[in-house]
Design a protein around this motif. Structure first.
Motif, PDB file in Angstrom:
ATOM      1  N   ALA A  17       5.805  -6.322  -4.475  1.00  0.00           N
ATOM      2  CA  ALA A  17       6.595  -6.969  -3.424  1.00  0.00           C
ATOM      3  C   ALA A  17       5.793  -7.092  -2.139  1.00  0.00           C
ATOM      4  O   ALA A  17       6.103  -7.886  -1.274  1.00  0.00           O
ATOM      5  CB  ALA A  17       7.875  -6.183  -3.169  1.00  0.00           C
ATOM      6  N   LYS A  18       4.743  -6.283  -2.013  1.00  0.00           N
ATOM      7  CA  LYS A  18       3.970  -6.272  -0.775  1.00  0.00           C
ATOM      8  C   LYS A  18       2.633  -6.972  -0.940  1.00  0.00           C
ATOM      9  O   LYS A  18       1.829  -6.986  -0.019  1.00  0.00           O
ATOM     10  CB  LYS A  18       3.737  -4.839  -0.328  1.00  0.00           C
ATOM     11  N   ARG A  75      -0.047  -9.997  -1.291  1.00  0.00           N
ATOM     12  CA  ARG A  75      -0.166 -11.369  -0.828  1.00  0.00           C
ATOM     13  C   ARG A  75      -0.193 -12.337  -2.006  1.00  0.00           C
ATOM     14  O   ARG A  75      -0.495 -11.947  -3.131  1.00  0.00           O
ATOM     15  CB  ARG A  75      -1.469 -11.531  -0.047  1.00  0.00           C
ATOM     16  N   LYS A 109       7.826  -2.580  -7.189  1.00  0.00           N
ATOM     17  CA  LYS A 109       7.803  -2.360  -5.746  1.00  0.00           C
ATOM     18  C   LYS A 109       6.465  -2.679  -5.075  1.00  0.00           C
ATOM     19  O   LYS A 109       6.434  -3.273  -4.019  1.00  0.00           O
ATOM     20  CB  LYS A 109       8.209  -0.916  -5.427  1.00  0.00           C
ATOM     21  N   SER A 110       5.341  -2.270  -5.677  1.00  0.00           N
ATOM     22  CA  SER A 110       4.072  -2.500  -4.970  1.00  0.00           C
ATOM     23  C   SER A 110       3.715  -3.980  -4.994  1.00  0.00           C
ATOM     24  O   SER A 110       3.031  -4.481  -4.117  1.00  0.00           O
ATOM     25  CB  SER A 110       2.945  -1.647  -5.548  1.00  0.00           C
ATOM     26  N   GLU A 114       0.860   0.771  -8.541  1.00  0.00           N
ATOM     27  CA  GLU A 114      -0.001   0.657  -7.362  1.00  0.00           C
ATOM     28  C   GLU A 114      -1.379   1.255  -7.652  1.00  0.00           C
ATOM     29  O   GLU A 114      -2.405   0.689  -7.304  1.00  0.00           O
ATOM     30  CB  GLU A 114       0.644   1.371  -6.175  1.00  0.00           C
ATOM     31  N   LYS A 115      -1.388   2.386  -8.341  1.00  0.00           N
ATOM     32  CA  LYS A 115      -2.668   3.020  -8.692  1.00  0.00           C
ATOM     33  C   LYS A 115      -3.506   2.092  -9.556  1.00  0.00           C
ATOM     34  O   LYS A 115      -4.684   1.906  -9.337  1.00  0.00           O
ATOM     35  CB  LYS A 115      -2.414   4.321  -9.448  1.00  0.00           C
ATOM     36  N   ARG A 134      -4.992  -0.812  -7.567  1.00  0.00           N
ATOM     37  CA  ARG A 134      -6.137  -0.446  -6.737  1.00  0.00           C
ATOM     38  C   ARG A 134      -7.399  -0.394  -7.580  1.00  0.00           C
ATOM     39  O   ARG A 134      -8.495  -0.632  -7.114  1.00  0.00           O
ATOM     40  CB  ARG A 134      -5.928   0.924  -6.116  1.00  0.00           C
ATOM     41  N   TRP A 165      -8.373  -3.258  -4.948  1.00  0.00           N
ATOM     42  CA  TRP A 165      -7.344  -3.781  -4.033  1.00  0.00           C
ATOM     43  C   TRP A 165      -7.057  -2.710  -3.002  1.00  0.00           C
ATOM     44  O   TRP A 165      -6.831  -1.560  -3.366  1.00  0.00           O
ATOM     45  CB  TRP A 165      -6.071  -4.100  -4.827  1.00  0.00           C
ATOM     46  N   PRO A 187      -4.380  -1.867  -0.406  1.00  0.00           N
ATOM     47  CA  PRO A 187      -3.074  -2.323   0.080  1.00  0.00           C
ATOM     48  C   PRO A 187      -2.921  -2.220   1.590  1.00  0.00           C
ATOM     49  O   PRO A 187      -2.135  -2.933   2.184  1.00  0.00           O
ATOM     50  CB  PRO A 187      -2.076  -1.404  -0.638  1.00  0.00           C
ATOM     51  N   LYS A 188      -3.679  -1.337   2.227  1.00  0.00           N
ATOM     52  CA  LYS A 188      -3.520  -1.177   3.673  1.00  0.00           C
ATOM     53  C   LYS A 188      -4.378  -2.140   4.451  1.00  0.00           C
ATOM     54  O   LYS A 188      -4.296  -2.202   5.660  1.00  0.00           O
ATOM     55  CB  LYS A 188      -3.891   0.255   4.075  1.00  0.00           C
ATOM     56  N   ASN A 189      -5.253  -2.852   3.775  1.00  0.00           N
ATOM     57  CA  ASN A 189      -6.170  -3.727   4.484  1.00  0.00           C
ATOM     58  C   ASN A 189      -6.101  -5.138   3.913  1.00  0.00           C
ATOM     59  O   ASN A 189      -7.096  -5.749   3.594  1.00  0.00           O
ATOM     60  CB  ASN A 189      -7.592  -3.153   4.374  1.00  0.00           C
ATOM     61  N   GLN A 190      -4.870  -5.647   3.775  1.00  0.00           N
ATOM     62  CA  GLN A 190      -4.711  -6.987   3.231  1.00  0.00           C
ATOM     63  C   GLN A 190      -4.843  -8.016   4.348  1.00  0.00           C
ATOM     64  O   GLN A 190      -4.487  -7.757   5.484  1.00  0.00           O
ATOM     65  CB  GLN A 190      -3.334  -7.125   2.598  1.00  0.00           C
ATOM     66  N   ARG A 191      -5.329  -9.207   3.995  1.00  0.00           N
ATOM     67  CA  ARG A 191      -5.444 -10.253   4.998  1.00  0.00           C
ATOM     68  C   ARG A 191      -4.050 -10.740   5.376  1.00  0.00           C
ATOM     69  O   ARG A 191      -3.231 -10.968   4.496  1.00  0.00           O
ATOM     70  CB  ARG A 191      -6.234 -11.429   4.424  1.00  0.00           C
ATOM     71  N   PRO A 192      -3.802 -10.922   6.662  1.00  0.00           N
ATOM     72  CA  PRO A 192      -2.510 -11.509   7.039  1.00  0.00           C
ATOM     73  C   PRO A 192      -2.389 -12.887   6.377  1.00  0.00           C
ATOM     74  O   PRO A 192      -3.385 -13.595   6.256  1.00  0.00           O
ATOM     75  CB  PRO A 192      -2.599 -11.653   8.554  1.00  0.00           C
TER      76      PRO A 192
END
Lengths: 641, 302
Positions: free
Chosen positions: B144-145, B147, B141-142, B294-295, B298, B158, B160-165
């Protein structure tokens, strides 16, 4: 349904070779669709995607077991499995129950393979929606049947249209909660059509669904007998979005020059549009140099023909100058070549977009320096109104004029997504701050030519016995910039040097009289002074600039305008408490009392230099000594002898 | 045999080649992380295609935990030799000195030290500013989000909330000194795509993917292969010869085998089609805690 993660299990293999071969062939023939889902927070996007994955058997037993566990913890559907939990991947999202980033999901049916981008609905995630839409061919817009068309539905339709998507499905969800009312469905459909007609969608289909219970998602629902259109999946499986990419003019941006040895020189890249064969003539857009295609090379052998979306290596029949960033095009259908164009920009950063600030622009495989010269208007994404704007903030969309450091080749976005789309990157933070779509080239640039002059900077400076330079004093108000700059000029003057001082307050009385103290005006203030100091440098002068100049970007811009070594940044590093105590003009008192807005250090930021040539701490040493240090620096740097 | 023009596999291949070339053109010092598994095999094959007739202009790097299956290591060395590519093998020597291993220290600590820390060590040591990885978005799942070009801080973290568009196919390749980007050219591939491509392109993979009689013991419902004598056996525990294969490959004590008779690529694909248990199930580390991937990411895990 399994109760827990299944242990290693024996799997029987009983497909016959014939059945298997048939299966493989069908897999190879499957077509492909990339789409985006959008809708506001509670419209049920994630549930819908979870439903599609579930119904197309893409959910494995262990994943389902994990979701069952999670449903009890975070679920919002009572005792039922919350299918949205399959999709909302990040921990934070699961806890908040909303989707905060773009997630890409994959599923396949007998007819098609799908990649779906699930994007968030909140206005503050406009940039994520633009990201998902940029690679999609179709958009599913979700609407809650109880609420009908909302402001966000309009916003999503607008953005989808702006990013060039031509096929839209209006999924009228939670139709079960309005008792499968046909009148409700018709009213929403009509509502949508009434504002979307201007968006130039090729197809628009409205489907009444219940993502939670599955009505009309995969199987036709018996509870809406009045609906005779396709189910959502039927429509996604059969819609023809196959555009005419291969029939458009040939474009191949060169990614990489392939040169394994002296006998081979190829140009590797992905064909954006069109098709080519060996023997076809091509030109390098921009330079206009022409050659014929000799070979189309791949590891699987040379090709007789290559077309849009294929990654190839092209060998030309003669040596011409081609490098990364060039575009190979047919001589008969050339793209625009200019150093200015008008474009729509979606702004994606917390830091605002200011006209005049330099950014790095990447278009195709080319990167150049660019600045927005004018924001023609901002578009309200909810009402589509055009509003006047001096800056763009996060998630705003503007129509802007952009000027580049050099000429590049491009097409309007409408004609070509690959050669008409660009991103803007901040040169200090390296963040992607904007996304743009070229509208048209601006011709102005071609009419202003540089006047060639016989006397140049070096001859002017030699006459004065010095090298030209900019001494750029930056620091808080009251830090002592002007005091020290004054002393430095006096000393230089006494030595017979030719100097000039540009002082912040003085310039604001004349050249910059029309500017205020907003961030946008501060950027313009510095841009004008930087241009002026560049003229003085060209005149062979030593120019002392004494400006608060709070932003790194603009000081960087001023530095980049002159040659290497000509710009010396002088950081007058006085702590704010000391400046406040000195307060020579009584400004801190006013600012602290709230009578003066946007005052640097009080309610407007100061970004301290990280690459200053000299740092002067005014709390140690007399102004006289500090000025002498600066004169010594000029001597060391060879500006004066 | 090559994939057909116009097929979805060809589209995936073209997209991946574009990504790989972009990295070679824009980064100063890229590296391809080669884990020896099937995804790495596909990624390497795509890199060979991307630069043909040149060789890929970057080295391969394997972060060796010293607990990989022996067959993997043999395969790795032979492949690099045959293709004429530079291969860097990095081992966390501190971990070796401290005797870190999955049996003595547990899977979580072992993975942290010998894989995550070791990877960070290697990236820092060689100053790589871009590293290719074979991860796919359909794995977990993580992912999938994440980049395609995934930015990492100087500490390899990493956010996850501050990824480059990431729009269109325009990848932002800019990093400051010490920062780096992890690049995932297989982001849009599914497991089935990988197997079909391996079959269509006739890509060689480690034999462990094919069913064979192998010595295994069952631990907590997972079949673990006894690959060498470092594997401690409980009293009375006897390795049993079973017809098994692996769906994923990693450290042998942490990788579960499945009983299967799939001995050819078509058998494997056919088996996949009726599989009802997802791929990472075979990896013991993922089950340690929910959202564990996800952990780990990061903290710098791939």
């Amino acid at each position: 349904m399994s109760q827990s993660a299944a242990p290693a299990s024996t799997v029987a293999v009983d497909l016959s070779p014939e059945a298997f071969a048939e299966y493989l062939e069908s897999q190879e023939k499957k077509s492909f669709l990339r789409f985006i889902t959008c809708g506001s927070v509670d419209d049920g996007k994630s549930t819908l995607i979870g439903r599609l994955l579930f119904e197309t058997k893409l959910i494995f037993e262990d994943q389902l077991a994990a979701v069952e566990r999670d449903s009890k913890k975070h679920g919002t559907t009572g005792d039922d499995i919350d299918l949205a939990l399959l999709v909302d991947g990040l921990e934070a999202e699961r806890q908040q129950g909303i989707t905060i980033d773009v997630a890409y999901r994959f599923f396949t049916t007998d007819k098609r393979k799908f990649i779906v981008a699930d994007t968030p609905g909140h206005e503050q995630y406009t940039r994520n929606m633009a990201t998902g839409a940029s690679t999609a061919d179709l958009a599913v817009l979700l609407v809650d049947a109880r609420n009908g068309i909302q402001v966000q539905t309009k916003r999503h339709a607008f953005l989808v249209s702006l990013l060039g998507i031509r096929h839209v499905v209006l999924a009228i969800n939670k139709i079960d909660l309005v008792n499968f009312d046909q009148n409700r469905y018709e009213a929403i459909k009509k509502d949508f059509a009434s504002f979307a007609h201007g968006f130039d969608f090729d197809t628009m289909v409205a489907v009444p669904i219940s993502a939670r219970y599955g009505d009309n998602v995969v199987a036709r629902s018996e509870r809406s007998p009045w609906y005779d259109g396709p189910t959502l999946l039927e429509h996604l499986e059969t819609i023809e979005v196959q555009s005419d990419l291969e029939d458009r003019p040939f474009r191949m941006p060169v990614q990489w020059v392939n040169r394994p040895n002296l006998d081979f020189r190829g140009f590797s890249g992905t064909i954006a549009t069109g098709r080519v064969r060996p023997g076809d003539p091509v030109v390098v857009a921009g330079s206009g140099r022409e050659a014929k295609i000799a070979r189309i090379v791949t590891m699987d052998g040379d090709l007789e023909e290559a077309a849009a979306s294929e990654a190839v290596t092209i060998v030309l029949d003669r040596e011409i100058d081609v490098s990364r960033g060039d575009i190979l095009v047919p001589p008969s259908h050339r793209p625009e070549v200019a150093d200015q164009f008008a474009a729509h920009i979606v702004w994606m950063a917390e830091q605002h977009l200011y006209p005049g600030r330099p950014y790095l622009l990447k278009i195709g495989t080319r990167s150049v320096t660019a600045q927005v010269t004018e924001i023609k208007h901002r578009i309200d994404v909810n009402t589509f109104d055009h509003l006047a704007a001096k800056e763009l903030s996060l998630n705003e969309v503007g129509f802007c004029n952009i000027s580049l450091s050099e000429e590049i080749a491009f097409d309007p976005y409408e004609a070509n997504r690959d050669t008409g789309a660009f991103i803007l990157v901040d040169r200090l933070t390296n963040q992607t701050v904007g996304a743009g779509m070229v509208w048209f080239a601006l011709r102005r640039a071609t009419n202003i030519h540089w006047q060639a002059l016989d006397v140049d900077k070096n001859t002017r400076a030699a006459l004065k016995g010095q090298k030209p330079a900019v001494l750029w004093f930056t620091g808080l108000s009251g830090s002592g910039k002007s005091t020290i700059a004054n002393l430095v000029e006096k000393k230089l003057n006494a030595q017979g040097r030719h100097t000039y001082i540009l002082d912040g307050d003085n310039v604001r009385h004349g050249l910059n009289r029309d500017l205020g103290f907003t961030d946008a005006d501060r950027v313009e203030n510095i841009r004008r002074v930087a241009e002026t100091s560049k003229l003085f440098v060209d005149a062979g002068m030593i120019v002392l600039v004494s400006f608060i100049s709070p932003f790194r970007s603009e000081r960087r811009m001023a530095r980049d305008m002159v040659e290497d070594g000509e710009f010396l940044e002088v950081f007058i590093d006085t702590p704010i408490e000391v400046c406040r105590q000195r307060d020579p003009k009584g400004l801190y008192k006013k600012a602290d009392a709230g009578q003066l807005k946007n005052f640097t250090g009080v309610d407007s930021p100061y970004e301290a230099p990280v690459e200053a040539e000299i740092v002067i701490d005014t709390t140690v040493g007399e102004p006289e000594e500090n000025a002498e240090r600066i004169v010594t620096l000029l001597r060391e740097r060879g500006v004066i002898d | 045999m090559a994939v057909d023009r116009g097929s979805h596999l060809k589209r995936l291949e073209d997209e991946s080649i574009h990504i790989i070339r972009e990295v070679a053109a824009e980064f100063r010092n890229p590296v391809m992380l080669y884990s020896i598994g099937k995804d790495s095999a596909v990624m390497l094959h795509l890199a060979m295609k991307a630069f043909y007739p040149s060789k890929p202009p970057f080295p391969l790097m394997h972060v060796d935990t010293t607990w990989k299956f022996r067959e993997m290591v043999e395969f790795r060395d032979r492949k690099a030799r045959e293709l004429g590519l530079d291969l860097i093998v990095h081992i966390n020597e501190e971990g070796v000195r401290d005797g870190v291993g999955p049996f003595t220290h547990g899977s979580a600590y072992h993975t942290q030290v010998m894989k995550t820390d070791s990877l960070k060590q290697a990236l820092t040591k060689y100053g790589f500013d871009a590293a290719f990885g074979g991860a796919r978005r359909d794995e977990e799942k993580s992912r999938a989000k994440e980049r395609v070009f995934s930015f990492r801080t100087a500490n390899h973290g990493w956010d996850p909330k501050n990824q480059r568009p990431e729009l269109w196919h325009l990848y932002n390749c800019r990093v400051a000194k010490g920062e780096s980007i992890r690049v995932f050219p297989l982001s849009n591939w599914t497991e089935l795509d990988i197997w079909q491509y391996i079959m269509m392109e006739n890509i060689e993979i480690v034999p462990l993917y094919y069913a064979a009689m192998r010595p295994v013991v069952e631990r907590d419902g997972t079949l673990i292969m006894v690959d060498d004598d470092r594997m401690p056996l409980a009293d009375g525990e006897e390795p049993e010869q079973k017809l098994v294969r692996f769906r994923t490959l990693g450290c042998y004590p942490l990788t579960g085998a499945i009983e299967s008779s799939a001995a050819t690529l078509p058998d494997i694909v056919a088996e996949m089609l009726i599989a009802r248990t997802s791929e990472r199930q075979g990896r013991v580390i993922d089950q340690d805690e929910n959202a564990s991937m996800e952990k780990k990411k990061r903290e710098g895990y791939f």
